[in-house]
Design a protein around this motif. Structure first.
Motif, PDB file in Angstrom:
ATOM      1  N   GLY A  54       0.814  -1.210   0.000  1.00  0.00           N
ATOM      2  CA  GLY A  54       0.000   0.000   0.000  1.00  0.00           C
ATOM      3  C   GLY A  54       0.844   1.254   0.000  1.00  0.00           C
ATOM      4  N   VAL A  55       0.188   2.374   0.247  1.00  0.00           N
ATOM      5  CA  VAL A  55       0.854   3.671   0.356  1.00  0.00           C
ATOM      6  C   VAL A  55       0.887   4.014   1.831  1.00  0.00           C
ATOM      7  CG1 VAL A  55       0.777   6.114  -0.265  1.00  0.00           C
ATOM      8  CG2 VAL A  55       0.050   4.375  -1.923  1.00  0.00           C
ATOM      9  N   ASN A  75      16.929   3.317  -1.296  1.00  0.00           N
ATOM     10  CA  ASN A  75      16.499   2.487  -2.412  1.00  0.00           C
ATOM     11  C   ASN A  75      15.623   1.366  -1.856  1.00  0.00           C
ATOM     12  OD1 ASN A  75      16.788   1.532  -5.247  1.00  0.00           O
ATOM     13  ND2 ASN A  75      17.640  -0.246  -4.201  1.00  0.00           N
ATOM     14  N   ILE A  76      14.627   0.939  -2.609  1.00  0.00           N
ATOM     15  CA  ILE A  76      13.738  -0.134  -2.164  1.00  0.00           C
ATOM     16  C   ILE A  76      13.785  -1.283  -3.163  1.00  0.00           C
ATOM     17  CG2 ILE A  76      11.731   0.909  -3.269  1.00  0.00           C
ATOM     18  CD1 ILE A  76       9.997  -0.186  -0.989  1.00  0.00           C
ATOM     19  N   ARG A  92       5.185  -2.632  -8.221  1.00  0.00           N
ATOM     20  CA  ARG A  92       5.828  -1.329  -8.346  1.00  0.00           C
ATOM     21  C   ARG A  92       6.061  -0.803  -6.934  1.00  0.00           C
ATOM     22  NH1 ARG A  92       2.038   2.138 -11.025  1.00  0.00           N
ATOM     23  NH2 ARG A  92       1.331   2.671  -8.941  1.00  0.00           N
ATOM     24  N   MET A  93       7.300  -0.359  -6.650  1.00  0.00           N
ATOM     25  CA  MET A  93       7.647   0.135  -5.317  1.00  0.00           C
ATOM     26  C   MET A  93       8.457   1.418  -5.443  1.00  0.00           C
ATOM     27  SD  MET A  93       8.611  -3.383  -3.322  1.00  0.00           S
ATOM     28  CE  MET A  93       9.917  -3.881  -4.415  1.00  0.00           C
ATOM     29  N   ALA A  94       8.254   2.332  -4.485  1.00  0.00           N
ATOM     30  CA  ALA A  94       8.983   3.599  -4.508  1.00  0.00           C
ATOM     31  C   ALA A  94       9.089   4.172  -3.100  1.00  0.00           C
ATOM     32  CB  ALA A  94       8.267   4.594  -5.417  1.00  0.00           C
ATOM     33  N   SER A 112       2.979  -1.114  -4.486  1.00  0.00           N
ATOM     34  CA  SER A 112       1.753  -1.346  -5.249  1.00  0.00           C
ATOM     35  C   SER A 112       1.564  -2.842  -5.492  1.00  0.00           C
ATOM     36  CB  SER A 112       1.803  -0.589  -6.578  1.00  0.00           C
ATOM     37  OG  SER A 112       1.841   0.796  -6.333  1.00  0.00           O
ATOM     38  N   TRP A 113       0.941  -3.488  -4.510  1.00  0.00           N
ATOM     39  CA  TRP A 113       0.647  -4.909  -4.599  1.00  0.00           C
ATOM     40  C   TRP A 113      -0.523  -5.202  -3.670  1.00  0.00           C
ATOM     41  CZ3 TRP A 113       2.037  -7.729  -8.423  1.00  0.00           C
ATOM     42  CH2 TRP A 113       1.938  -9.123  -8.374  1.00  0.00           C
ATOM     43  N   GLY A 114      -1.309  -6.227  -3.972  1.00  0.00           N
ATOM     44  CA  GLY A 114      -2.523  -6.503  -3.232  1.00  0.00           C
ATOM     45  C   GLY A 114      -2.330  -7.155  -1.873  1.00  0.00           C
ATOM     46  N   SER A 115      -1.136  -7.604  -1.559  1.00  0.00           N
ATOM     47  CA  SER A 115      -0.862  -8.232  -0.264  1.00  0.00           C
ATOM     48  C   SER A 115       0.539  -7.835   0.184  1.00  0.00           C
ATOM     49  CB  SER A 115      -0.994  -9.753  -0.374  1.00  0.00           C
ATOM     50  OG  SER A 115      -0.085 -10.251  -1.333  1.00  0.00           O
TER      51      SER A 115
END
Length: 127
Positions: A54-55, A75-76, A92-94, A112-115
């Protein structure tokens, strides 16, 4: 270790029950950083692991060596079961909006992932 986040509007702070855990710290010299004219001899690298999605903002990264005027670069990346073996998956990660303070730094993180996923934050700090 699942992170529980209460969903609120984007203008409101989210409640985070668990924070990223620092795993390792090295001086910049031992980490192989160039002895550049603009780096402090106290510069160091470290990394944190976390499980989330999530965010999330703000995420609090605690480190006594970080000061309010430190330069912090993050960095991730995703990992499976071993934080030493990272990969680029479909998520997607940031990391955004890093704000150092005396004793750590805050960051806005998007996964950005559902779990929840295993993520590693690699950090370079020039105090």
């Amino acid at each position: 270790m699942e992170m529980k986040v209460e969903n609120k509007g984007s203008d409101q702070e989210q409640e985070v029950n668990e924070q990223p855990l620092e795993q390792e710290s090295k001086s910049a010299k031992s980490a192989g950083a160039a002895g550049g004219a603009n780096l402090s001899p106290a510069a160091f690298t470290t990394y944190y692991t976390w499980r989330a999605n999530g965010v999330i903002h703000p995420v609090n990264f605690v480190n006594a060596s970080v000061k309010a005027n430190s330069r912090v670069f993050v960095n991730i990346s995703e990992f499976s079961t071993d934080a030493q073996h990272r990969f680029i998956g479909a998520a997607r990660m940031a990391v955004y909006n890093i704000a150092p303070y005396d004793g750590g730094f805050l960051a806005w993180v998007e996964i950005s992932w559902g779990s929840p996923l295993n993520v590693r934050f690699d950090v370079f700090v020039d105090p």
